[in-house]
Design a protein around this motif. Structure first.
Motif, PDB file in Angstrom:
ATOM      1  N   GLU A 177      52.920  60.012  -9.848  1.00 42.05           N
ATOM      2  CA  GLU A 177      53.369  60.792  -8.703  1.00 42.05           C
ATOM      3  C   GLU A 177      52.378  61.903  -8.360  1.00 42.05           C
ATOM      4  O   GLU A 177      52.049  62.125  -7.186  1.00 42.05           O
ATOM      5  CB  GLU A 177      54.754  61.381  -8.977  1.00 42.05           C
ATOM      6  CG  GLU A 177      55.867  60.346  -8.999  1.00 42.05           C
ATOM      7  CD  GLU A 177      57.158  60.897  -9.576  1.00 42.05           C
ATOM      8  OE1 GLU A 177      57.159  62.072 -10.025  1.00 42.05           O
ATOM      9  OE2 GLU A 177      58.160  60.154  -9.605  1.00 42.05           O
ATOM     10  N   ASP A 178      51.905  62.593  -9.382  1.00 41.20           N
ATOM     11  CA  ASP A 178      50.932  63.662  -9.155  1.00 41.20           C
ATOM     12  C   ASP A 178      49.649  63.114  -8.541  1.00 41.20           C
ATOM     13  O   ASP A 178      49.021  63.757  -7.685  1.00 41.20           O
ATOM     14  CB  ASP A 178      50.614  64.377 -10.467  1.00 41.20           C
ATOM     15  CG  ASP A 178      51.766  65.235 -10.964  1.00 41.20           C
ATOM     16  OD1 ASP A 178      52.711  65.477 -10.182  1.00 41.20           O
ATOM     17  OD2 ASP A 178      51.725  65.652 -12.142  1.00 41.20           O
ATOM     18  N   HIS A 179      49.256  61.923  -8.979  1.00 37.73           N
ATOM     19  CA  HIS A 179      48.043  61.316  -8.435  1.00 37.73           C
ATOM     20  C   HIS A 179      48.232  60.959  -6.957  1.00 37.73           C
ATOM     21  O   HIS A 179      47.321  61.167  -6.146  1.00 37.73           O
ATOM     22  CB  HIS A 179      47.682  60.064  -9.227  1.00 37.73           C
ATOM     23  CG  HIS A 179      46.377  59.453  -8.828  1.00 37.73           C
ATOM     24  ND1 HIS A 179      45.164  60.027  -9.138  1.00 37.73           N
ATOM     25  CD2 HIS A 179      46.097  58.320  -8.133  1.00 37.73           C
ATOM     26  CE1 HIS A 179      44.190  59.273  -8.653  1.00 37.73           C
ATOM     27  NE2 HIS A 179      44.729  58.232  -8.054  1.00 37.73           N
ATOM     28  N   ILE A 180      49.413  60.444  -6.627  1.00 40.31           N
ATOM     29  CA  ILE A 180      49.692  60.113  -5.229  1.00 40.31           C
ATOM     30  C   ILE A 180      49.665  61.370  -4.365  1.00 40.31           C
ATOM     31  O   ILE A 180      49.083  61.387  -3.274  1.00 40.31           O
ATOM     32  CB  ILE A 180      51.066  59.409  -5.121  1.00 40.31           C
ATOM     33  CG1 ILE A 180      51.005  58.033  -5.783  1.00 40.31           C
ATOM     34  CG2 ILE A 180      51.478  59.278  -3.652  1.00 40.31           C
ATOM     35  CD1 ILE A 180      52.350  57.363  -5.899  1.00 40.31           C
ATOM     36  N   LEU A 181      50.279  62.425  -4.858  1.00 40.79           N
ATOM     37  CA  LEU A 181      50.296  63.679  -4.102  1.00 40.79           C
ATOM     38  C   LEU A 181      48.878  64.224  -3.903  1.00 40.79           C
ATOM     39  O   LEU A 181      48.542  64.739  -2.832  1.00 40.79           O
ATOM     40  CB  LEU A 181      51.143  64.720  -4.842  1.00 40.79           C
ATOM     41  CG  LEU A 181      52.653  64.467  -4.849  1.00 40.79           C
ATOM     42  CD1 LEU A 181      53.355  65.492  -5.734  1.00 40.79           C
ATOM     43  CD2 LEU A 181      53.209  64.506  -3.430  1.00 40.79           C
ATOM     44  N   LYS A 182      48.054  64.061  -4.920  1.00 42.18           N
ATOM     45  CA  LYS A 182      46.674  64.518  -4.826  1.00 42.18           C
ATOM     46  C   LYS A 182      45.902  63.714  -3.789  1.00 42.18           C
ATOM     47  O   LYS A 182      45.106  64.260  -3.010  1.00 42.18           O
ATOM     48  CB  LYS A 182      45.995  64.421  -6.182  1.00 42.18           C
ATOM     49  CG  LYS A 182      44.567  64.901  -6.215  1.00 42.18           C
ATOM     50  CD  LYS A 182      43.978  64.799  -7.612  1.00 42.18           C
ATOM     51  CE  LYS A 182      42.524  65.234  -7.639  1.00 42.18           C
ATOM     52  NZ  LYS A 182      41.940  65.114  -9.012  1.00 42.18           N
ATOM     53  N   LEU A 183      46.154  62.405  -3.774  1.00 48.13           N
ATOM     54  CA  LEU A 183      45.449  61.539  -2.833  1.00 48.13           C
ATOM     55  C   LEU A 183      45.818  61.827  -1.377  1.00 48.13           C
ATOM     56  O   LEU A 183      44.961  61.761  -0.480  1.00 48.13           O
ATOM     57  CB  LEU A 183      45.743  60.067  -3.153  1.00 48.13           C
ATOM     58  CG  LEU A 183      45.103  59.471  -4.404  1.00 48.13           C
ATOM     59  CD1 LEU A 183      45.579  58.049  -4.605  1.00 48.13           C
ATOM     60  CD2 LEU A 183      43.580  59.512  -4.297  1.00 48.13           C
TER      61      LEU A 183
END
Length: 231
Positions: free
Chosen positions: A220-226
């Motif tokens: 989830e954090d990676h998606i938000l970062k992207l």
């Protein structure tokens, strides 16, 4: 042997992808590794084992001598000196594939033997070799939770989104094994989160199905970062 990313491994199972080694399970002491059927909760279709017997360790009989071990078994045992000795006699064994299509590099990656992995890469071993069931060194390392080996392989230009016969990518296997550091390393180097296994699981869907909440948070954090809007 390299330290595993195992602080989040559940149920005491180590995971290896695909039909990596359907060898005799008469010797399952030590680092035996299994994929277990989990019905709809699993992205994999068959139960397989990779045992110390094929690695060259016999529990119930006299131990094999070094002279009787193949370079694949020596690589799996982490014996850099003996691997080097084999290479000095016959350089072609560097990329020799066994009956499953595994190279010495793949065996070392599967058992977390980073010193051997680095030695073989330095000698020119191809990290992109694909075995019979489309296993790769990166898939095996990701499945086993060996983040330092993942880093080494990625530095040598491996295909980060390679897939095996189940459609399983290194990221999917890292998620399956609940290997947080491996997931983080693969995402940091651009692993594709949208690729699904043949049974329809994306990394996020698999994490949810298996209840790997910390993995979910990483994804989830990676998606938000992207997709974070640029200011």
């Amino acid at each position: 042997m390299e330290n595993r990313d195992d602080e989040e491994v559940e149920n005491g199972h180590e995971i290896l992808p695909s039909n990596a080694a359907q060898y005799s399970s008469s010797s399952t002491h030590g680092n035996s590794s299994e994929i277990m059927d989990v019905e709809e909760d699993d992205i994999f279709k068959h139960s397989t084992t990779l045992t110390n017997k094929q690695r060259g360790n016999e529990v119930t009989v006299r131990p094999a001598t070094l002279d009787s071990l193949s370079i694949h078994q020596l690589a799996a045992q982490g014996d850099v000196l003996q691997v080097a000795a084999h290479l000095s006699k016959d350089g072609s064994v560097l990329s020799r594939q066994d009956d499953r299509g595994f190279t010495p590099l793949m065996w070392a990656a599967a058992f977390g033997e980073k010193a051997v992995v680095d030695f073989l890469l330095e000698k020119g071993a191809d990290p992109n070799t694909i075995a019979r069931e489309r296993e790769s060194a990166l898939t095996l390392a990701s499945s086993g939770g060996y983040v330092d080996i993942i880093d080494s392989l990625l530095r040598h230009g491996v295909d980060i989104n390679t897939y095996d016969w189940n459609g399983g990518t290194p990221l999917l296997y890292a998620v399956r094994g609940n290997h947080i550091k491996c997931v983080e390393a693969l995402l940091a180097k651009g692993a594709d989160m949208t690729i699904e296994s043949d049974s329809g699981y994306s990394p996020m869907a698999l994490a949810v199905a298996l209840g790997h909440k910390k993995i979910q948070k990483v994804l989830e954090d990676h998606i938000l970062k992207l997709y974070k809007p640029q200011t």
